[in-house]
Design a protein around this motif. Structure first.
Motif, PDB file in Angstrom:
ATOM      1  N   LEU A 147       0.829  -1.208   0.000  1.00 28.05           N
ATOM      2  CA  LEU A 147       0.000   0.000   0.000  1.00 28.05           C
ATOM      3  C   LEU A 147       0.867   1.264   0.000  1.00 28.05           C
ATOM      4  O   LEU A 147       2.067   1.206   0.246  1.00 28.05           O
ATOM      5  N   ASN A 148       0.215   2.389  -0.279  1.00 31.92           N
ATOM      6  CA  ASN A 148       0.909   3.684  -0.368  1.00 31.92           C
ATOM      7  C   ASN A 148       2.056   3.643  -1.368  1.00 31.92           C
ATOM      8  O   ASN A 148       3.039   4.372  -1.243  1.00 31.92           O
ATOM      9  N   THR A 149       1.923   2.773  -2.358  1.00 28.94           N
ATOM     10  CA  THR A 149       3.014   2.540  -3.303  1.00 28.94           C
ATOM     11  C   THR A 149       2.534   2.765  -4.725  1.00 28.94           C
ATOM     12  O   THR A 149       1.628   2.075  -5.210  1.00 28.94           O
ATOM     13  N   THR A 150       3.150   3.724  -5.393  1.00 27.71           N
ATOM     14  CA  THR A 150       2.791   4.084  -6.757  1.00 27.71           C
ATOM     15  C   THR A 150       3.810   3.526  -7.736  1.00 27.71           C
ATOM     16  O   THR A 150       5.022   3.648  -7.520  1.00 27.71           O
ATOM     17  N   VAL A 151       3.316   2.907  -8.803  1.00 25.68           N
ATOM     18  CA  VAL A 151       4.203   2.496  -9.891  1.00 25.68           C
ATOM     19  C   VAL A 151       4.471   3.736 -10.741  1.00 25.68           C
ATOM     20  O   VAL A 151       3.565   4.261 -11.383  1.00 25.68           O
ATOM     21  N   GLU A 152       5.701   4.212 -10.720  1.00 22.85           N
ATOM     22  CA  GLU A 152       6.042   5.443 -11.433  1.00 22.85           C
ATOM     23  C   GLU A 152       6.650   5.182 -12.802  1.00 22.85           C
ATOM     24  O   GLU A 152       6.689   6.070 -13.651  1.00 22.85           O
ATOM     25  N   ASP A 153       7.102   3.960 -13.034  1.00 17.03           N
ATOM     26  CA  ASP A 153       7.632   3.622 -14.358  1.00 17.03           C
ATOM     27  C   ASP A 153       7.477   2.125 -14.590  1.00 17.03           C
ATOM     28  O   ASP A 153       7.754   1.317 -13.694  1.00 17.03           O
ATOM     29  N   LEU A 154       7.018   1.789 -15.794  1.00 15.12           N
ATOM     30  CA  LEU A 154       6.886   0.389 -16.214  1.00 15.12           C
ATOM     31  C   LEU A 154       7.618   0.256 -17.541  1.00 15.12           C
ATOM     32  O   LEU A 154       7.204   0.824 -18.548  1.00 15.12           O
ATOM     33  N   SER A 155       8.717  -0.485 -17.518  1.00 13.68           N
ATOM     34  CA  SER A 155       9.571  -0.608 -18.705  1.00 13.68           C
ATOM     35  C   SER A 155       9.839  -2.067 -19.027  1.00 13.68           C
ATOM     36  O   SER A 155      10.141  -2.878 -18.132  1.00 13.68           O
TER      37      SER A 155
END
Length: 496
Positions: A147-155
């Protein structure tokens, strides 16, 4: 016939709403994957059903702006892992839940097949949120939540010797005790996008609107930030849009705002009769905003001395984490308003180890279940039917585009009344097939007669009055706000 075998042992799920809840359940049920994680940027599971009671100070609206302009990717720090100051950029994390919101799909279709809502047919927003949270616990998948965790990049990154590349996720976790962001990276064989599409509000461009917003700050807002009619007591209000949110907000406002509440509509909705309801006045689309405060409509009429304008004009899908450079292309085509290179609203022909759950406008929670099981079965190499060759998937995309354009619909809308919903769910059903003889794997639910009857007969919104004596509303229970109606074979998902 099976698809080409995939070597998937780890799966990341982005989002812990309804789509994420059923996806992780389906993945765990296969008893095949070695590592499954669910990344959720909010403080709890629930997705769009989390209720932010205080939307904060008035938020600026951005006429004509797309998520690529107002939901930009963050600058990723060098040398991960790292700890940084908290992100201050607008991430559109607040949900659009207003105080009186209820579900608008009968509970039998709004719940997963193995766990019913506590009551129905339509429940308050907090019941839906509790249901999603409890679903993680019931299936013992809550320990997989980050939780409280954002995926900021998916490569996409090379995965030595394998046909499909792996995925690198750059993650940012907010630590509320230290008020810092913690950044790190993780790698997975496959990824499911379950991040929803009700985050970034859309307001169309209208002549003079940008200047109007600057001159009258706080006067123009979006329904994403609407919570209660009491804020608008005795105020002159224009509601722009008459879809489900426009209908709900305008009806809500009648209890507090100055009468009439003006509803600007492009066309008649399925629940509009010949005359507007009590306390509401219909207006056509807005043509221009004048700097003296006057709002001019397309028929030449105008209103002045308006206190508030609330746009109920929907949202645009946003995937700010998708690295277009590394992944060699966009994920979403905003001109055509659809995914790029998708198949059956679930799969991606360029990325066999990427899936999406929760996008098409159809049976909401229950349709998510079919998608999730099909993906889980495909990646565990237990699918009963193979995905077709690339050229067939391309043909489907072209044909879907042609069909939706011909009926002036949206690419990811799946109509019920012409049988397309049944065909779509049946196809996912066939891909998944049965689980193993030892019990691994969920089985896609049947589209039973009880559910079909509920979808076609139990409606939240009253349909316009008719002169026929056909029993409409005669079975309505006293004190209930929903109606039992005859099947008129219209767009039964028009409220979604």
């Amino acid at each position: 016939m099976k698809s080409a075998k995939l070597d998937v042992k780890s799966v990341a799920v982005i989002g812990a709403g309804a789509a994420g809840a059923i996806t992780v359940s389906a993945l765990q049920a296969e008893n095949y994957f070695e590592r499954v994680r669910v990344f959720e940027r909010r403080e709890s599971a629930g997705g769009t059903w989390i209720h932010d009671q205080d939307p904060g100070p008035p938020r600026a609206v951005h006429p004509g702006k797309l998520p690529t302009e107002i939901d930009r990717p963050l600058q990723i720090p060098n040398d991960l892992p790292r700890v940084t100051a908290p992100c201050s950029q607008e991430r559109w994390t607040l949900t659009p839940i207003y105080d009186t919101l209820t579900t608008n799909v009968p509970d039998i279709a709004m719940s997963f097949s193995d766990s019913k809502f506590p009551y129905g047919p339509f429940v308050p927003h907090y019941v839906a949120k509790q249901y999603i949270e409890n679903y993680f616990a019931i299936h013992k998948t809550d320990y997989l939540l980050e939780l409280n965790t954002t995926v900021e990049d998916l490569s996409s990154v090379p995965a030595g010797g394998r046909d499909a590349a792996a995925w690198k996720l750059t993650l940012r976790k907010y630590d509320p005790t230290r008020h810092v962001d913690i950044w790190w990276e993780e790698f997975f064989d496959a990824v499911v996008l379950a991040n929803g599409h009700y985050s970034v509000p859309y307001v169309p461009q209208v002549e003079g609107l940008e200047q109007y917003i600057k001159k009258y700050p706080g006067r123009v807002s979006h329904s994403k930030f609407y919570r209660s009619p009491l804020v608008y007591e005795s105020k002159r209000v224009i509601v722009v849009g008459n879809s489900a949110s426009g209908h709900d907000v305008s009806t809500d406002l009648v209890t507090a705002a100055q009468h009439p509440v003006y509803v600007s509509r492009r066309s008649k909705s399925k629940w509009d009769g010949d005359d507007p309801p009590f306390g509401i006045s219909w207006k056509p689309t807005i043509r221009e905003y004048k700097q003296d405060g006057t709002v001019i409509f397309s028929d030449g009429t105008y209103l002045d001395n308006i206190d508030t304008i609330i746009y109920c004009t929907g949202y645009k899908a946003s995937f700010p984490f998708w690295n277009e450079k590394t992944n060699k292309g966009s994920l979403w085509d905003y001109k055509r308003d659809r995914l790029v290179g998708s198949y059956q609203h679930t799969f991606f022909r360029d990325y066999p180890n990427l899936g999406i759950v929760g996008l098409p406008r159809t049976l909401t929670f229950r349709s998510f279940e079919y998608q999730a099981i099909a993906l889980a079965r495909l990646w565990s190499n237990r699918n009963s039917v193979a995905l077709p060759p690339r050229e067939i998937q391309e043909w489907w995309e072209t044909e879907q585009d042609r069909k939706t354009r011909s009926r002036r619909g949206k690419f990811h809308d799946i109509p019920w009344e012409n049988g397309e919903t049944t065909e779509y769910l049946e196809y996912l059903f066939k891909i998944a097939g049965l689980g193993t003889i030892h019990g691994e794997g969920r089985i896609p639910p049947a589209l039973g007669k009880e559910m079909v009857w509920a979808i076609e007969h139990i409606h939240k919104y009253p349909e316009p009055p008719t002169h026929e004596k056909n029993g409409v509303g005669e079975d309505e229970d006293e004190g209930e706000s929903w109606l039992l109606v005859p099947d008129r074979r219209k767009d039964l998902f028009g409220f979604l």
